[in-house]
Design an enzyme around this catalytic site. Sequence first.
Site, mmCIF file in Angstrom:
data_model
loop_
_atom_site.group_PDB
_atom_site.id
_atom_site.type_symbol
_atom_site.label_atom_id
_atom_site.label_comp_id
_atom_site.label_asym_id
_atom_site.label_seq_id
_atom_site.Cartn_x
_atom_site.Cartn_y
_atom_site.Cartn_z
ATOM 1 N N TYR A 135 0.859 -1.196 0.000
ATOM 2 C CA TYR A 135 0.000 0.000 0.000
ATOM 3 C C TYR A 135 0.891 1.240 0.000
ATOM 4 C CZ TYR A 135 -4.132 2.837 1.426
ATOM 5 O OH TYR A 135 -5.169 3.746 1.503
ATOM 6 N N LYS A 163 -1.317 -1.275 -4.153
ATOM 7 C CA LYS A 163 -2.426 -0.320 -4.179
ATOM 8 C C LYS A 163 -1.761 1.025 -4.160
ATOM 9 C CE LYS A 163 -5.784 1.308 -0.674
ATOM 10 N NZ LYS A 163 -6.220 2.496 -1.389
HETATM 11 C C1 NAY Z 1 -8.364 2.836 2.233
HETATM 12 O O1 NAY Z 1 -7.287 2.395 2.554
HETATM 13 O O2 NAY Z 1 -9.345 2.712 2.937
HETATM 14 C C2 NAY Z 1 -8.486 3.554 0.953
HETATM 15 O O3 NAY Z 1 -8.510 2.935 -0.075
HETATM 16 C C3 NAY Z 1 -8.564 5.021 0.931
HETATM 17 C C4 NAY Z 1 -7.975 5.647 -0.327
HETATM 18 C C5 NAY Z 1 -8.345 7.087 -0.367
HETATM 19 N N1 NAY Z 1 -7.203 7.916 -0.200
HETATM 20 C C6 NAY Z 1 -7.023 8.734 0.849
HETATM 21 C C7 NAY Z 1 -5.826 9.622 0.828
HETATM 22 O O4 NAY Z 1 -7.783 8.764 1.745
HETATM 23 O O5 NAY Z 1 -9.925 6.476 -2.063
HETATM 24 C C8 NAY Z 1 -9.039 7.469 -1.652
HETATM 25 C C9 NAY Z 1 -9.783 8.755 -1.400
HETATM 26 O O6 NAY Z 1 -10.747 8.530 -0.412
HETATM 27 C C10 NAY Z 1 -10.501 9.251 -2.637
HETATM 28 O O7 NAY Z 1 -9.615 9.354 -3.711
HETATM 29 C C11 NAY Z 1 -11.205 10.584 -2.387
HETATM 30 O O8 NAY Z 1 -10.274 11.622 -2.221
#
Ligand code: NAY
Length: 294
Positions: A135, A163
């Site tokens: 990640y 990811k």
């Molecule tokens: C997780 O680990 O739960 C995620 O996948 C969260 C990933 C998110 N990034 C951050 C920085 O929070 O999905 C994104 C984010 O919510 C989305 O791009 C909206 O900004």
Amino acid sequence: LEKFKGIFPAFYACYDELGEISEERTKDLCQHLFEKKVHGLYVGGSSGECIYQTLEERKATLKYVSDNLKGKLTLIAHVGAPSTRDSITLAKYAAELGYDALSAIPPIYFKLPESSIYKYWTDIMEAAELPFIIYNIPQTTGYSLSINLFKKLLENPKVIGVKNSSMPVLDIERFKAEGGENFIVFNGPDEQYVSGRLIGADSGIGGTYGAMPELFLLAEEYVSTGNFNKARSIQRDINDIIIALCSLNGSMYSVIKEVLKLKGVNIGSVREPLEPVTGEDLTKIKGIKEMIDN
Ligand code: NAY
């Protein structure tokens, strides 16, 4: 690796009215996302508020999700925790529960050398007989995965994917170029799902998918069938919604949880220091839900 292709909502923390992890509400969210026909779930990550939960709470969520969806959806357990010891405990537990893969952020808080980051991820991989998904999320961890460390990690056959949540889509392209055909790159930034897919991502994991799974499934359908004008148009709709989700006082997750309540799925609110939506802002949730429904 086919089972790791598709739309993977990052699973939200499901709390009761007192803010404790709720088995019943976890089940409701599992059921809701299963009915939407998403391909899998990423459990216990940023969107799962893992950083604000005890080990026991994280184990409970891992268990409830697997109780409901094991064998039905591909389940990825995020097991990153401040200490290697806790990460290993979670990794072993996820393996026992039958998760399909593990994933972890790099070590947080102290700025550690890459040798320590390598060791951290490797120790987790050694703890369980499961594939591993790196990640990379520099905006929250402060560490941006280098190509050097990435290549070194690829030598371990357990590493099946990354990811990537960094904003440059170039990172996705480079990780895919190094990882090759049999390596899964997950798009991280939901705002760039379509571009991420076009430049090399195989799949997506996202924090806003759970609020609008239909739109991401549609974007995926248009990308995979080469219908790029429509894909771009859905991405634009998605981005208008994400901007709206981030426009209120209170964390994006609390806004999403209010939207889910209007959809009939009550998973409570967020844990502090994340702030809930209150007052005036609550009245704006209906408008956001309408953006998603239209
Ligand atoms: C997780 O680990 O739960 C995620 O996948 C969260 C990933 C998110 N990034 C951050 C920085 O929070 O999905 C994104 C984010 O919510 C989305 O791009 C909206 O900004």
